[in-house]
Design a protein around this motif. Structure first.
Motif, PDB file in Angstrom:
ATOM      1  N   TYR A 200       0.810  -1.215   0.000  1.00  0.00           N
ATOM      2  CA  TYR A 200       0.000   0.000   0.000  1.00  0.00           C
ATOM      3  C   TYR A 200       0.850   1.274   0.000  1.00  0.00           C
ATOM      4  O   TYR A 200       0.289   2.381  -0.043  1.00  0.00           O
ATOM      5  CB  TYR A 200      -0.970   0.000   1.182  1.00  0.00           C
ATOM      6  N   LYS A 201       2.157   1.157   0.023  1.00  0.00           N
ATOM      7  CA  LYS A 201       3.002   2.329  -0.201  1.00  0.00           C
ATOM      8  C   LYS A 201       2.767   2.871  -1.612  1.00  0.00           C
ATOM      9  O   LYS A 201       2.949   4.058  -1.865  1.00  0.00           O
ATOM     10  CB  LYS A 201       4.484   1.968  -0.026  1.00  0.00           C
ATOM     11  N   ASP A 202       2.371   1.976  -2.496  1.00  0.00           N
ATOM     12  CA  ASP A 202       2.103   2.320  -3.893  1.00  0.00           C
ATOM     13  C   ASP A 202       0.629   2.713  -4.040  1.00  0.00           C
ATOM     14  O   ASP A 202      -0.261   1.894  -3.819  1.00  0.00           O
ATOM     15  CB  ASP A 202       2.428   1.121  -4.784  1.00  0.00           C
ATOM     16  N   GLU A 203       0.388   3.955  -4.399  1.00  0.00           N
ATOM     17  CA  GLU A 203      -0.994   4.433  -4.530  1.00  0.00           C
ATOM     18  C   GLU A 203      -1.773   3.641  -5.570  1.00  0.00           C
ATOM     19  O   GLU A 203      -2.986   3.433  -5.431  1.00  0.00           O
ATOM     20  CB  GLU A 203      -1.006   5.916  -4.893  1.00  0.00           C
ATOM     21  N   GLN A 204      -1.089   3.170  -6.598  1.00  0.00           N
ATOM     22  CA  GLN A 204      -1.775   2.389  -7.625  1.00  0.00           C
ATOM     23  C   GLN A 204      -2.299   1.065  -7.057  1.00  0.00           C
ATOM     24  O   GLN A 204      -3.367   0.595  -7.454  1.00  0.00           O
ATOM     25  CB  GLN A 204      -0.837   2.133  -8.810  1.00  0.00           C
TER      26      GLN A 204
END
Length: 256
Positions: free
Chosen positions: A153-157
């Motif tokens: 979830y560090k990755d917004e995508q």
């Protein structure tokens, strides 16, 4: 006949080499045992519900298949209080609750000693009269189980394609909508004006609830486009994060 200095030196070198070989072999054995245990723990945490057979005739709109499977799982360990699932991750696991927040750091859902521990609900959450916030903890580990995949979830995508979390108890089978994703840490007692999200389980007032949501939104690493209003049930997932001392990574969601 006295041994020459050369002979003594040679004997010492042989002893040192032998000791180094023994230490090396012991280290390899410990490493292999650790890897074996991690692999076993990973296998133990896969397809848990698939091994629980139920009478499908008992399934209704009010009692889903997973709720009934959870009831069966509780016969093995009454401290299993729920089931957490995030699509396309390894997070598809039981959640336990003990009288303290340390037991399931070192034990799995079967109450066996385990390096990876288990996912567990904060001891202060009242299941009889549900508290405001399901605060659930879990380790991260290199075999990819427990809460390792929260870091996706560090990755917004990744968030955009996985905006919900499913949490099941014996009373309900519910989805939660993510409202905040943030980095934090465990603060020292003397630190003032800091956001200790890990102390929030039950709101004593509307003001306290709203303050928690406001702090979550301010800390979030991206805008999720969602928030929560007083009275809505919350779910917070918390794990370790290693970019700072006592770092934490948290995801907060609300009941849909």
């Amino acid at each position: 006949m006295k041994k020459s200095k050369h002979t003594k030196s040679k004997s010492k070198r042989i002893i040192i080499r032998t000791m180094l070989v023994i230490v090396f072999l012991i280290s390899i054995a410990v490493l292999l045992l650790h890897l074996h245990n991690l692999n076993k723990e990973k296998q133990d945490n896969q397809n848990i519900l698939e091994n629980i057979k139920i009478d499908t005739a008992e399934v209704t709109e009010e009692r889903t298949e997973k709720m009934i499977q959870l009831e069966e799982l509780q016969k093995e360990n009454e401290e299993i209080i729920g089931w957490l699932e995030i699509a396309e991750t390894n997070i598809n696991l039981p959640v336990c609750q003990a009288q303290d927040n340390s037991y399931y750091l070192t034990h799995n859902y079967k109450k066996e000693k385990a390096t990876s521990g288990a996912l567990f609900l904060d001891k202060d959450f009242n299941l009889d009269k549900p508290s405001t916030n399901y605060l659930i903890y879990g380790h991260r580990n290199k075999n990819g189980t427990m809460f390792e995949d929260l870091m996706k979830y560090k990755d917004e995508q990744f968030f955009k394609s996985h905006p919900t979390i499913k949490f099941t108890t014996t009373k309900e089978d519910t989805e939660y909508q993510i409202i905040a994703v943030f980095f934090s840490r465990v603060y020292y007692k003397d630190e003032q004006n800091v956001f200790r999200y890990y102390q929030f389980v039950n709101a004593e007032s509307e003001t306290e609830y709203n303050e928690y949501i406001s702090n979550c939104k301010k800390a979030s690493i991206y805008d999720t486009g969602a928030t929560a209003e007083y009275g809505e049930q919350l779910l917070t997932l918390s794990t370790c994060e290693y970019s700072q001392e006592d770092g934490r990574f948290a995801i907060v969601a609300k009941k849909k």
